[in-house]
Design a protein around this motif. Sequence first.
Motif, PDB file in Angstrom:
ATOM      1  N   ALA A  38      11.720  -5.278 -45.002  1.00 23.98           N
ATOM      2  CA  ALA A  38      11.797  -6.522 -45.774  1.00 23.98           C
ATOM      3  C   ALA A  38      10.852  -7.566 -45.195  1.00 23.98           C
ATOM      4  CB  ALA A  38      13.232  -7.041 -45.778  1.00 23.98           C
ATOM      5  N   ALA A  39      10.842  -7.691 -43.868  1.00 16.59           N
ATOM      6  CA  ALA A  39       9.957  -8.663 -43.227  1.00 16.59           C
ATOM      7  C   ALA A  39       8.493  -8.295 -43.425  1.00 16.59           C
ATOM      8  CB  ALA A  39      10.285  -8.759 -41.737  1.00 16.59           C
ATOM      9  N   MET A  40       8.166  -7.023 -43.242  1.00 17.95           N
ATOM     10  CA  MET A  40       6.776  -6.588 -43.362  1.00 17.95           C
ATOM     11  C   MET A  40       6.262  -6.723 -44.788  1.00 17.95           C
ATOM     12  SD  MET A  40       6.533  -3.232 -40.928  1.00 17.95           S
ATOM     13  CE  MET A  40       6.959  -3.303 -39.192  1.00 17.95           C
ATOM     14  N   ARG A  41       7.085  -6.374 -45.771  1.00 16.36           N
ATOM     15  CA  ARG A  41       6.648  -6.477 -47.167  1.00 16.36           C
ATOM     16  C   ARG A  41       6.442  -7.937 -47.564  1.00 16.36           C
ATOM     17  NH1 ARG A  41       7.239  -1.954 -50.541  1.00 16.36           N
ATOM     18  NH2 ARG A  41       7.422  -3.326 -52.349  1.00 16.36           N
ATOM     19  N   THR A  42       7.294  -8.816 -47.054  1.00 13.49           N
ATOM     20  CA  THR A  42       7.134 -10.237 -47.354  1.00 13.49           C
ATOM     21  C   THR A  42       5.833 -10.770 -46.780  1.00 13.49           C
ATOM     22  OG1 THR A  42       9.544 -10.528 -47.341  1.00 13.49           O
ATOM     23  CG2 THR A  42       8.194 -12.516 -47.154  1.00 13.49           C
ATOM     24  N   LEU A  43       5.503 -10.358 -45.540  1.00 14.68           N
ATOM     25  CA  LEU A  43       4.270 -10.812 -44.902  1.00 14.68           C
ATOM     26  C   LEU A  43       3.038 -10.180 -45.541  1.00 14.68           C
ATOM     27  CD1 LEU A  43       5.412 -10.615 -41.168  1.00 14.68           C
ATOM     28  CD2 LEU A  43       5.095 -12.689 -42.519  1.00 14.68           C
ATOM     29  N   ALA A  44       3.147  -8.888 -45.888  1.00 14.60           N
ATOM     30  CA  ALA A  44       1.979  -8.161 -46.397  1.00 14.60           C
ATOM     31  C   ALA A  44       1.659  -8.503 -47.843  1.00 14.60           C
ATOM     32  CB  ALA A  44       2.205  -6.662 -46.258  1.00 14.60           C
ATOM     33  N   TYR A  45       2.685  -8.710 -48.658  1.00 13.55           N
ATOM     34  CA  TYR A  45       2.451  -8.942 -50.083  1.00 13.55           C
ATOM     35  C   TYR A  45       2.611 -10.402 -50.495  1.00 13.55           C
ATOM     36  CZ  TYR A  45       2.705  -3.860 -50.393  1.00 13.55           C
ATOM     37  OH  TYR A  45       2.488  -2.525 -50.214  1.00 13.55           O
ATOM     38  N   GLY A  46       3.152 -11.225 -49.592  1.00 17.44           N
ATOM     39  CA  GLY A  46       3.293 -12.641 -49.897  1.00 17.44           C
ATOM     40  C   GLY A  46       4.266 -12.932 -51.021  1.00 17.44           C
ATOM     41  N   VAL A  47       5.231 -12.045 -51.244  1.00 11.41           N
ATOM     42  CA  VAL A  47       6.185 -12.211 -52.337  1.00 11.41           C
ATOM     43  C   VAL A  47       7.311 -13.137 -51.914  1.00 11.41           C
ATOM     44  CG1 VAL A  47       5.650  -9.963 -53.319  1.00 11.41           C
ATOM     45  CG2 VAL A  47       7.440 -10.146 -51.590  1.00 11.41           C
ATOM     46  N   ALA A  48       8.055 -13.609 -52.901  1.00 13.86           N
ATOM     47  CA  ALA A  48       9.212 -14.433 -52.613  1.00 13.86           C
ATOM     48  C   ALA A  48      10.287 -13.594 -51.929  1.00 13.86           C
ATOM     49  CB  ALA A  48       9.753 -15.043 -53.908  1.00 13.86           C
ATOM     50  N   ALA A  49      11.198 -14.268 -51.242  1.00 19.43           N
ATOM     51  CA  ALA A  49      12.197 -13.556 -50.438  1.00 19.43           C
ATOM     52  C   ALA A  49      13.117 -12.687 -51.284  1.00 19.43           C
ATOM     53  CB  ALA A  49      13.020 -14.558 -49.635  1.00 19.43           C
ATOM     54  N   ASP A  50      13.337 -13.071 -52.534  1.00 20.78           N
ATOM     55  CA  ASP A  50      14.247 -12.280 -53.374  1.00 20.78           C
ATOM     56  C   ASP A  50      13.542 -11.127 -54.076  1.00 20.78           C
ATOM     57  OD1 ASP A  50      12.707 -13.776 -55.046  1.00 20.78           O
ATOM     58  OD2 ASP A  50      14.366 -14.565 -56.249  1.00 20.78           O
ATOM     59  N   ALA A  51      12.237 -10.960 -53.834  1.00 14.72           N
ATOM     60  CA  ALA A  51      11.492  -9.913 -54.533  1.00 14.72           C
ATOM     61  C   ALA A  51      11.790  -8.522 -53.982  1.00 14.72           C
ATOM     62  CB  ALA A  51       9.993 -10.194 -54.440  1.00 14.72           C
ATOM     63  N   VAL A  52      12.287  -8.443 -52.739  1.00 13.72           N
ATOM     64  CA  VAL A  52      12.560  -7.135 -52.136  1.00 13.72           C
ATOM     65  C   VAL A  52      14.000  -6.696 -52.345  1.00 13.72           C
ATOM     66  CG1 VAL A  52      10.776  -7.474 -50.376  1.00 13.72           C
ATOM     67  CG2 VAL A  52      13.126  -8.184 -49.903  1.00 13.72           C
ATOM     68  N   ASP A  53      14.779  -7.493 -53.059  1.00 15.97           N
ATOM     69  CA  ASP A  53      16.190  -7.176 -53.251  1.00 15.97           C
ATOM     70  C   ASP A  53      16.374  -5.860 -53.998  1.00 15.97           C
ATOM     71  OD1 ASP A  53      18.934  -7.303 -53.373  1.00 15.97           O
ATOM     72  OD2 ASP A  53      18.977  -8.598 -55.126  1.00 15.97           O
ATOM     73  N   GLY A  54      15.621  -5.676 -55.074  1.00 19.02           N
ATOM     74  CA  GLY A  54      15.773  -4.471 -55.866  1.00 19.02           C
ATOM     75  C   GLY A  54      15.338  -3.213 -55.145  1.00 19.02           C
ATOM     76  N   TYR A  55      14.410  -3.348 -54.198  1.00 20.07           N
ATOM     77  CA  TYR A  55      13.870  -2.185 -53.482  1.00 20.07           C
ATOM     78  C   TYR A  55      14.660  -1.875 -52.223  1.00 20.07           C
ATOM     79  CZ  TYR A  55      10.447   0.692 -50.979  1.00 20.07           C
ATOM     80  OH  TYR A  55       9.823   1.707 -50.287  1.00 20.07           O
ATOM     81  N   LEU A  56      15.107  -2.928 -51.531  1.00 12.36           N
ATOM     82  CA  LEU A  56      15.771  -2.727 -50.243  1.00 12.36           C
ATOM     83  C   LEU A  56      17.229  -3.154 -50.243  1.00 12.36           C
ATOM     84  CD1 LEU A  56      12.892  -4.103 -47.990  1.00 12.36           C
ATOM     85  CD2 LEU A  56      13.556  -1.716 -48.249  1.00 12.36           C
ATOM     86  N   HIS A  57      17.681  -3.761 -51.352  1.00 11.02           N
ATOM     87  CA  HIS A  57      19.081  -4.214 -51.473  1.00 11.02           C
ATOM     88  C   HIS A  57      19.427  -5.225 -50.378  1.00 11.02           C
ATOM     89  CE1 HIS A  57      19.641  -1.066 -54.460  1.00 11.02           C
ATOM     90  NE2 HIS A  57      19.158  -0.185 -53.597  1.00 11.02           N
ATOM     91  N   ILE A  58      18.540  -6.189 -50.213  1.00 11.60           N
ATOM     92  CA  ILE A  58      18.740  -7.260 -49.244  1.00 11.60           C
ATOM     93  C   ILE A  58      18.679  -8.593 -49.972  1.00 11.60           C
ATOM     94  CG2 ILE A  58      17.782  -8.423 -47.218  1.00 11.60           C
ATOM     95  CD1 ILE A  58      16.830  -5.824 -46.166  1.00 11.60           C
ATOM     96  N   ALA A  59      19.621  -9.469 -49.688  1.00  7.33           N
ATOM     97  CA  ALA A  59      19.673 -10.770 -50.347  1.00  7.33           C
ATOM     98  C   ALA A  59      18.546 -11.669 -49.857  1.00  7.33           C
ATOM     99  CB  ALA A  59      21.029 -11.429 -50.090  1.00  7.33           C
ATOM    100  N   GLU A  60      18.297 -12.727 -50.622  1.00 10.49           N
ATOM    101  CA  GLU A  60      17.194 -13.641 -50.311  1.00 10.49           C
ATOM    102  C   GLU A  60      17.360 -14.285 -48.945  1.00 10.49           C
ATOM    103  OE1 GLU A  60      15.120 -17.702 -52.146  1.00 10.49           O
ATOM    104  OE2 GLU A  60      16.879 -16.805 -53.096  1.00 10.49           O
ATOM    105  N   THR A  61      18.565 -14.796 -48.655  1.00  9.17           N
ATOM    106  CA  THR A  61      18.777 -15.481 -47.373  1.00  9.17           C
ATOM    107  C   THR A  61      18.607 -14.512 -46.201  1.00  9.17           C
ATOM    108  OG1 THR A  61      21.165 -15.083 -47.623  1.00  9.17           O
ATOM    109  CG2 THR A  61      20.311 -17.213 -48.349  1.00  9.17           C
ATOM    110  N   THR A  62      19.035 -13.262 -46.381  1.00  7.40           N
ATOM    111  CA  THR A  62      18.889 -12.276 -45.313  1.00  7.40           C
ATOM    112  C   THR A  62      17.421 -11.951 -45.078  1.00  7.40           C
ATOM    113  OG1 THR A  62      21.024 -11.307 -45.930  1.00  7.40           O
ATOM    114  CG2 THR A  62      19.606 -10.005 -44.496  1.00  7.40           C
ATOM    115  N   THR A  63      16.627 -11.866 -46.149  1.00  3.50           N
ATOM    116  CA  THR A  63      15.202 -11.585 -46.017  1.00  3.50           C
ATOM    117  C   THR A  63      14.497 -12.705 -45.258  1.00  3.50           C
ATOM    118  OG1 THR A  63      15.171 -10.317 -48.076  1.00  3.50           O
ATOM    119  CG2 THR A  63      13.073 -11.156 -47.279  1.00  3.50           C
ATOM    120  N   ILE A  64      14.820 -13.945 -45.587  1.00  5.18           N
ATOM    121  CA  ILE A  64      14.227 -15.083 -44.886  1.00  5.18           C
ATOM    122  C   ILE A  64      14.566 -15.029 -43.404  1.00  5.18           C
ATOM    123  CG2 ILE A  64      14.236 -17.591 -44.676  1.00  5.18           C
ATOM    124  CD1 ILE A  64      14.725 -17.757 -47.662  1.00  5.18           C
TER     125      ILE A  64
END
Length: 219
Positions: A40-66
């Motif tokens: 979740a951390a790496m995808r956010t840094l690499a793709y510059g997506v919003a924190a809730d964008a990885v929820d569907g792929y990794l099942h992680i909430a926005e606050t947890t991703t941040i």
Amino acid sequence: MRRPLFKRILYAVTMFDPYYQSNRDCTGRQSLSSIQKCTAAMRTLAYGVAADAVDGYLHIAETTTIKCVKKFVKVIISVFGDEYLRRPTVEDLQRLLHVGHEQGFPGMLGSIDCMHWELKNCLVAWHGQYASGDHKSTLNDINMLDRSPIFHELLEVKAPKINFQVNGNNYNLGPKHALFAKKQEAARKDVERAFGILQARFAIISGPSRMWCKEIIRE
């Protein structure tokens, strides 16, 4: 990213910070795995997506991703900082001077440029100090560099002492001549390309920063 590199980072992060270790909560349910949190951390840094964008792929909430991103960058600095973010030694500086001399830039340790990063949540109190939309409050590179701590060690006489020779004259970080400045301007494309590669690898710096704290933005 190659699998061995990912595993190396995953192992280092998991061993350093217990937050990334998977465990069970009070109900006996298995928590998120270290792979999920690091990905979740790496995808956010690499793709510059919003924190809730990885929820569907990794099942992680926005606050947890941040939270994963904030902890991840701190761990990376703590674990790998001495190896990849260390201060240059005298040997490193001498090598850079030699490379610069071979390229026709005697006495040049490197080339510095400022890459402006837009702040999405720029506070009113920060206007005039940092770049804002449409460059309305953007400072030029000289003023930005003046605010940077990059030369603090040099001014405090803590930086390694390096001498170099140009045209038979010995200098100690001597002045920049007009001819040198002219040649350096022609070579600035190399610095711009380096920033281009940086932005391509970490798309999070291609868009506006969504963080609020200056320390977190710096990390």
